[in-house]
Motif scaffolding. Sequence first.
Motif, short mmCIF file in Angstrom:
data_model
loop_
_atom_site.label_atom_id
_atom_site.label_comp_id
_atom_site.label_asym_id
_atom_site.label_seq_id
_atom_site.Cartn_x
_atom_site.Cartn_y
_atom_site.Cartn_z
N ASP A 165 52.87 69.34 23.26
CA ASP A 165 51.93 70.35 23.75
C ASP A 165 50.64 69.69 24.22
N SER A 166 50.09 68.76 23.40
CA SER A 166 48.84 68.08 23.77
C SER A 166 49.03 67.19 24.99
N PHE A 167 50.20 66.56 25.08
CA PHE A 167 50.50 65.70 26.21
C PHE A 167 50.49 66.49 27.52
N ILE A 168 51.19 67.63 27.52
CA ILE A 168 51.22 68.46 28.72
C ILE A 168 49.83 69.02 29.02
N ASN B 239 52.58 57.58 20.43
CA ASN B 239 51.46 56.84 19.87
C ASN B 239 50.34 56.79 20.90
N SER B 240 49.12 57.03 20.47
CA SER B 240 48.01 57.14 21.42
C SER B 240 47.78 55.87 22.22
N TYR B 241 48.17 54.70 21.67
CA TYR B 241 48.02 53.45 22.42
C TYR B 241 48.94 53.41 23.64
N GLU B 242 50.07 54.17 23.57
CA GLU B 242 51.00 54.22 24.70
C GLU B 242 50.55 55.22 25.75
N MET B 243 49.53 56.01 25.43
CA MET B 243 49.15 57.10 26.32
C MET B 243 48.72 56.58 27.69
N LEU C 287 43.23 55.65 35.57
CA LEU C 287 41.94 55.93 34.94
C LEU C 287 41.31 54.64 34.44
N ASN C 288 40.05 54.73 33.99
CA ASN C 288 39.42 53.56 33.38
C ASN C 288 39.37 53.75 31.86
N ASN C 289 38.87 52.73 31.16
CA ASN C 289 38.90 52.77 29.70
C ASN C 289 38.08 53.91 29.12
N GLN C 290 36.97 54.25 29.77
CA GLN C 290 36.15 55.34 29.25
C GLN C 290 36.94 56.64 29.22
N LEU C 291 37.74 56.87 30.25
CA LEU C 291 38.52 58.10 30.32
C LEU C 291 39.68 58.08 29.32
N TYR C 292 40.30 56.92 29.14
CA TYR C 292 41.35 56.83 28.12
C TYR C 292 40.77 57.08 26.73
N ASP C 293 39.54 56.60 26.51
CA ASP C 293 38.87 56.87 25.23
C ASP C 293 38.72 58.38 25.01
N ILE C 294 38.28 59.08 26.05
CA ILE C 294 38.07 60.52 25.95
C ILE C 294 39.39 61.23 25.66
N ILE C 295 40.45 60.81 26.35
CA ILE C 295 41.76 61.42 26.15
C ILE C 295 42.21 61.27 24.70
N THR C 296 42.02 60.08 24.14
CA THR C 296 42.42 59.85 22.76
C THR C 296 41.65 60.75 21.81
N MET C 297 40.33 60.83 22.00
CA MET C 297 39.52 61.65 21.10
C MET C 297 39.84 63.13 21.25
N ARG C 298 40.20 63.54 22.46
CA ARG C 298 40.42 64.96 22.74
C ARG C 298 41.81 65.43 22.33
#
Length: 727
Positions: A686-689, A649-653, A664-675
């Motif tokens: 695959d996306s996790f790695i 789940n992306s919230y656990e990322m 990381l900070n929240n801005q970077l976690y936001d980018i990771i979720t969107m990407r």
Amino acid sequence: MPYTPSGFFCDRLIRERERRDGEGSLNKPLRFNGQDFTVLRQESLQRKTLFEDDSFPATVESLGFKELGHKSNKVKNIVWKRPKEICENPQFIVGGASRTDICQGDLGDCWLLAAIACLTLNEKLLYRVVPQEQSFSEGYGGIFHFQFWRYGDWVDVVIDDRIPTFNNQLVFTKSAERNEFWSALLEKAYAKLHGSYEALKGGNTTEAMEDFTGGVTEFYEMKEAPKELYKIMKKALERGSLMGCSIDSLVPARFETRTVTGLVKGHAYSVTAVDECKPSQQKDSKVRLVRLRNPWGQVEWNGPWSDNSKEWTTLSKADKDKLQHQSAEDGEFWMSFEDFKKNYTKIEICNLTPDALEDDKIHKWTVSVNEGRWVRGCSAGGCRNYPDTFWTNPQYRLRLLEEDDDPEDNEVGCTFVVALMQKNRRKERKMGANLFTIGFAIYEVPKEMHGNKQHMQKDFFLFNSSKARCKSYINLREVTQRFRLSSGEYVIVPSTYEPHQEGEFILRVFSEKRNTSEEIENRIEADHPVPAPASAGEESEEDQQFRSIFQEIAGDVSRRSEFSLWCVSQDMEITANELKNVLNRVITKHKDLNTEGFSLESCRSMIALMDMDGTSRLNLQEFRHLWNKIKQWQGIFKHYNADQSGSINSYEMRNAVNDAGFRLNNQLYDIITMRYANENMNIDFDSFISCLVRLEAMFRAFQAFDQDGDGTIRLSVLEWLQLTMYA
């Protein structure tokens, strides 16, 4: 609406740089849409043509999108005209800007006009919003400008002076003086700021009050008003605060309808004065009065102390003059404070920020401002009713450093106001956006965690109750509340009521004494543990199998060119496509991962991470290093894939990334979720790695360039493209 990293985040970086350069202040406002008033006016004067604003054209699009849109009959007969086409001698301001200059037209923006009426009571504030060096004579080029506070920045909005008319009459706001146009042009600039005139329909007076001052608004329900409300109102007006009030309309069909007393339900009024007088028949006691104004410029209260009521005959001429009593149908009237409390249901007071209180020696606000964003799947956790995601909301550490000098009721503590404002919802209304239901909670930080900037985890909120919170979650642009807490450290958690709702916000903390607030997780760093290469004797069965597969693929001469054969003879190496085959043959044996395997693009990124000699291939040693990393990351993935669904789940990322050694900070976690998250907000193996490979590669590249270790690097265009294109 969703944003893309290349759009939203680049814009955000630009805004942050502008702030560091002083942009966005009162003395150096941002140029809305990049338009420079001075330059544009000079160009118009040199060309001897009147300015036409292409960014807010005289078309239906600027009028609206639904009731004032293309399909509406209301817009068919509207003609855009300049003031010189409407009357012979147009003036920007006639005899000074006053409350009577604001009369509502065919637009439900009484909330805005009530705020403008309040603004005219404070000349200093008025001429910040309405710059004075403007006229229809000297230097006239058909261009005007106005300044507004918008989510932490002051912006300068340029418009042309083409205004919507019908039968040569202004359709929207107008002045009681036919040849006065400052209020109509101010309304147009505010409409441009929000995308259209129709976007201004319906609202809260406090919204415009804050956009005119940068202040913060507090609400009082009359049925719950403090005993000292009159004193609060009087003190607020003396300090230049703006004030509005309204009468709730419980029945929608009766919205903005006149009562028998002349007051209008569901309608915004301005409070323009409070004062006391002593009628002749009352020897000792005084009568407390409130002066109000209806933005319509007509329809007034007809009860006691109304314009022509008998109560005025009991006052001396001096008292009448002091109260500026007039018998005119101008929308302004007096009423007793007791009648005010009985008839009105809500009052709003906009307290001004320090830059608006330069002349006030008594009261100064300390203000902390933080911008934030709720991102679906990452930081849009919803309220406390959703414990699995609530902790992922943005968190802000508040430090209350000094207690009040004169605590009321002998209570010791620090008084402060928290204001949570959601951004851009009015502007996005044409795309179907409505106001979110928003609120916040405040938690006390244990002393052993003071100074720790880490994001509070799920367990903290499961086992700790909030120290304070807003009265209720509500669908207003801004939720504010005053608190008094002991000095110390706290965490403010702003959220929407429901999870997964994406939007931007600004969180402000106002206090009479010192406070600091900042977003948690502003530290960005990475660990780079290098797995020790395993010796032949320590190889597991999987390692041995892996070596065999590697040798088989790397040495398969039937698929190699003459050059590749030479490479193999020197040192066996594999390409991205061959790496894909190796990994996927091994991964298929892990049934719990439920993956379709690695993509070619993922394998290219892996090679870019480990490729030290620029051959775009991996030798056995490089691959073994990579494989050890993948096994480490695989263990993290399995831990958070507890339900064996094959995804996280992306919230656990954020926890998974932290376990992998990245802070990381929240801005970077936001980018990771969107990407990397899919439409269901899940991240597969695959996306996790791929995500961790990219993080590792970019951190490594940055550290290579940051030779002095100061946390900043300078790159040429070539270096930037080389770095980002190959990663």
